[in-house]
Design an enzyme around this catalytic site. Structure first.
Site, short mmCIF file in Angstrom:
data_model
loop_
_atom_site.label_atom_id
_atom_site.label_comp_id
_atom_site.label_asym_id
_atom_site.label_seq_id
_atom_site.Cartn_x
_atom_site.Cartn_y
_atom_site.Cartn_z
N HIS A 170 8.32 -49.73 53.11
CA HIS A 170 8.91 -49.31 54.39
C HIS A 170 8.04 -48.24 55.05
CE1 HIS A 170 12.25 -50.76 51.79
NE2 HIS A 170 12.70 -51.28 52.92
N HIS A 171 8.00 -48.28 56.38
CA HIS A 171 7.21 -47.29 57.12
C HIS A 171 7.70 -45.87 56.82
CE1 HIS A 171 6.45 -45.13 61.15
NE2 HIS A 171 5.32 -45.13 60.46
#
Ligand SMILES: [Zn+2]
Length: 375
Positions: A170-171
């Protein structure tokens, strides 16, 4: 002693709930596997018991009203009104002691940062850390306090220049936002594209603003990206930027939800690819603060982070997992005989469809970011 391992069994006092994907027991499993391999009694190693961060510590990033709301909710004293803070059923449940849990995690990151920043240790690992989504006044993505931002902020206060590398699926949005307008921290996040995964951000054109223009770097991968293509993009982008920036300290978020069999994301990495990335980070990091992160197939977590600790201490581990660990993990329903296990099923046949997209992103950064960072 070169490397510090920060940990406490107190983590096990907290529980996100029976149906929540983040299982705190993965930390205990990791610690036990590392210990079973004899990696805590090496002469190069110092074991540090975690101490809790203080509210003063975390207020460097978090707003006081949010901290008060989280503390009251944690003690069961809340009068409601928690939705604006991102708290409630779902991703960020209010469980007993969630406030203290967050202070433990952040405390360990601060301890890791202190011993590396003051030169006592070259490297430190906080497996509980890396809660990269938390915002100043909002919980997000299983993260209530952003230990990463608090830790890096303290390093900046001491005049350090920091590179942050985030390899979670995930960013790393909370960390990027916190340092979006400064050139003191170079954030590099490699993640599954936000078009197909939470939190939706992390496009390649999110590059920072003002003095920070060029100091936020995003590598959004298409779903099913495998070891070979991930490693290629990593090599094209990360080492030149780290060398160009020339940091005092490298901070890494080492989420393992990038693995092909993780239930929450859709990348196609294996433990072999992960190990290579970690080795490359070690080559690049003069001083290194390693944090954990995502990872929802808990056997992956224990084995991968044990390999991180082995890389840090330059130890080659036997493939066969120690029997004492097998027994302990077996009681939790985890049958694991091998450290790395079988290679993943190949993702061939679809490679052509995502290779071009990855090449496009690499080219984009060579053109737009490299001239700003590499002189
Ligand atoms: Zn993640």
């Amino acid at each position: 002693m070169k490397a510090a391992f920060v940990y406490t069994d107190a983590y096990m006092d907290y529980d996100y709930g029976p149906t929540h994907p983040l299982k705190v027991v993965r930390l205990k499993l990791t610690y036990e596997l590392i210990k079973a391999y004899g990696l805590l009694s090496l002469p190069s190693v110092e074991f540090i018991q975690t101490r809790k961060a203080s509210e003063e510590d975390v207020a460097i990033f978090h707003r006081r009203d949010y901290l008060a709301a989280l503390r009251q909710a944690s003690e069961g004293l809340s009068q409601g009104g928690l939705m604006p803070y991102g708290l409630g059923p779902g991703d960020n449940p209010i469980f007993k002691g969630v406030y203290d849990w967050s202070l433990w995690v952040t405390g360990a990151t601060l301890q890791a940062g202190e011993c590396v920043a003051n030169g006592e240790r070259q490297m430190a690992f906080n497996i509980a850390g890396g809660l990269h989504h938390a915002q100043p006044s909002r919980a997000s993505g299983f993260c209530y306090m952003n230990d990463v931002v608090v830790g890096i902020s303290k390093l900046i206060e001491q005049g350090k220049r920091v590179v942050y590398i985030d390899i979670d699926a995930h960013h790393g949005d909370g960390v990027q936002e916190a340092f979006y307008k400064t050139d003191r921290v170079l954030t590099i996040s490699l993640h599954q594209s936000g078009y197909t995964l939470f939190p939706g951000t992390g496009r390649e054109d999110e590059m920072g603003e003002g003095e920070g223009a060029g100091y936020s770097v995003n590598v959004p991968f298409p779903p099913m990206t495998d070891d070979k293509n991930y490693l290629w993009a990593f090599e094209e982008i990360v080492p030149p930027l780290v060398k160009g920036f020339s940091p005092d300290v490298v901070v890494t978020q080492l989420g393992v939800d990038t693995f092909y069999n993780d239930p929450l994301a859709n990348l196609h990495l294996s433990i072999y690819g992960f190990e290579k990335v970690v080795q490359r980070i070690k080559d690049l990091a003069p001083r290194w603060i390693a944090l954990g992160g995502g990872g929802y197939e808990i056997s992956n977590v224990a084995r991968a982070w044990t390999l991180v600790w082995a890389v840090m201490n330059e130890v080659d581990l036997p493939e066969s997992v120690p029997e004492s660990y097998q027994e302990m993990a077996g009681r939790l329903g985890i049958r694991e005989k091998n450290l790395r296990g079988d290679p993943p099923p190949p993702s061939h046949g679809i490679e052509g469809s995502f290779r071009k997209e990855i090449e496009r992103i690499v080219e984009y950064h060579h053109k737009n970011i490299f001239p700003k960072i590499i002189h």
